[in-house]
Design a protein around this motif. Structure first.
Motif, PDB file in Angstrom:
ATOM      1  N   ALA A  52      50.610  43.746  38.983  1.00 52.33           N
ATOM      2  CA  ALA A  52      50.910  42.333  39.218  1.00 52.33           C
ATOM      3  C   ALA A  52      50.910  41.560  37.901  1.00 52.33           C
ATOM      4  N   TYR A  53      49.912  41.801  37.071  1.00 49.96           N
ATOM      5  CA  TYR A  53      49.840  41.119  35.777  1.00 49.96           C
ATOM      6  C   TYR A  53      51.087  41.414  34.943  1.00 49.96           C
ATOM      7  N   ALA A  54      51.502  42.676  34.911  1.00 48.95           N
ATOM      8  CA  ALA A  54      52.683  43.052  34.135  1.00 48.95           C
ATOM      9  C   ALA A  54      53.926  42.336  34.645  1.00 48.95           C
ATOM     10  N   ALA A  55      54.094  42.281  35.954  1.00 50.73           N
ATOM     11  CA  ALA A  55      55.271  41.616  36.530  1.00 50.73           C
ATOM     12  C   ALA A  55      55.286  40.133  36.183  1.00 50.73           C
ATOM     13  N   ASP A  64      61.240  48.483  35.884  1.00 48.78           N
ATOM     14  CA  ASP A  64      62.561  48.155  35.356  1.00 48.78           C
ATOM     15  C   ASP A  64      62.475  47.876  33.859  1.00 48.78           C
ATOM     16  N   PHE A  65      61.412  47.177  33.447  1.00 48.03           N
ATOM     17  CA  PHE A  65      61.206  46.908  32.024  1.00 48.03           C
ATOM     18  C   PHE A  65      61.050  48.222  31.258  1.00 48.03           C
ATOM     19  N   ALA A  86      50.551  47.579  33.217  1.00 44.16           N
ATOM     20  CA  ALA A  86      51.021  48.832  33.812  1.00 44.16           C
ATOM     21  C   ALA A  86      52.540  48.792  33.903  1.00 44.16           C
ATOM     22  N   LEU A  87      53.205  49.730  33.266  1.00 44.23           N
ATOM     23  CA  LEU A  87      54.668  49.772  33.265  1.00 44.23           C
ATOM     24  C   LEU A  87      55.173  50.771  34.299  1.00 44.23           C
ATOM     25  N   ILE A  88      54.640  50.662  35.515  1.00 48.03           N
ATOM     26  CA  ILE A  88      54.994  51.572  36.596  1.00 48.03           C
ATOM     27  C   ILE A  88      55.398  50.764  37.834  1.00 48.03           C
ATOM     28  N   ALA A  89      56.047  51.429  38.762  1.00 49.87           N
ATOM     29  CA  ALA A  89      56.570  50.758  39.952  1.00 49.87           C
ATOM     30  C   ALA A  89      55.453  50.230  40.845  1.00 49.87           C
ATOM     31  N   ASP A 115      55.010  52.234  46.607  1.00 48.24           N
ATOM     32  CA  ASP A 115      54.328  50.971  46.310  1.00 48.24           C
ATOM     33  C   ASP A 115      55.355  49.848  46.162  1.00 48.24           C
ATOM     34  N   ARG A 116      56.428  50.117  45.428  1.00 49.02           N
ATOM     35  CA  ARG A 116      57.455  49.090  45.213  1.00 49.02           C
ATOM     36  C   ARG A 116      58.140  48.713  46.525  1.00 49.02           C
ATOM     37  N   ARG A 117      58.411  49.699  47.377  1.00 46.88           N
ATOM     38  CA  ARG A 117      59.047  49.416  48.659  1.00 46.88           C
ATOM     39  C   ARG A 117      58.184  48.467  49.479  1.00 46.88           C
ATOM     40  N   ILE A 118      56.888  48.676  49.475  1.00 49.05           N
ATOM     41  CA  ILE A 118      55.967  47.815  50.216  1.00 49.05           C
ATOM     42  C   ILE A 118      55.978  46.406  49.623  1.00 49.05           C
ATOM     43  N   ALA A 119      55.952  46.305  48.306  1.00 52.45           N
ATOM     44  CA  ALA A 119      55.986  44.998  47.637  1.00 52.45           C
ATOM     45  C   ALA A 119      57.291  44.262  47.947  1.00 52.45           C
TER      46      ALA A 119
END
Length: 128
Positions: A52-55, A64-65, A86-89, A115-119
């Motif tokens: 969340a912090y990274a996003a 994506d980054f 964290a540079l992960i999905a 995780d990304r699908r849930i978000a």
């Protein structure tokens, strides 16, 4: 809004029989909401916070980054070494009028893609 996002993510995870931790931060990356579902791995708490912090900090999904900079080894090392990033999905920015208003981080599923699908489903559920 942060509580609605967390509730939507938890509902999506529960519907998929997955236990995750869901975090929402404000535009500065400061924690607003956190829910660790029963059975979610302990490590998922800090991972969700970092996603969340990274996003919020980057203003785009961290995976994506990473894809955008992965060919630049120095950039990957620089960003990968930053505490709490964290540079992960699983992290997505929350936008309001085109600006970053916060972010969601989801961790604990078997893959970052899950995780990304849930978000993504949580943000869709609240009209994002």
């Amino acid at each position: 809004m942060s509580r609605r996002i967390v509730d939507a993510a938890v509902a999506e995870a529960a519907a998929s029989a997955v236990s995750v931790t869901v975090v929402v931060v404000d535009e500065s990356g400061v924690l607003k909401e956190l829910c660790r579902m029963d059975g979610a791995p302990l490590v998922s708490v800090q991972t969700a916070v970092n996603k969340a912090y990274a996003a919020a900090a980057i203003g785009m999904p961290p995976d994506d980054f990473y894809s955008a900079v992965e060919a630049d080894g120095a950039a990957v090392l620089s960003f990968g070494a930053r505490p709490g990033l964290a540079l992960i999905a699983g992290g997505l920015p929350v936008l309001a009028s085109g600006s970053v208003a916060g972010a969601i981080g989801v961790a604990g599923a078997m893959t970052g893609a899950e995780d990304r699908r849930i978000a993504e489903a949580a943000l869709r559920a609240v009209g994002q």
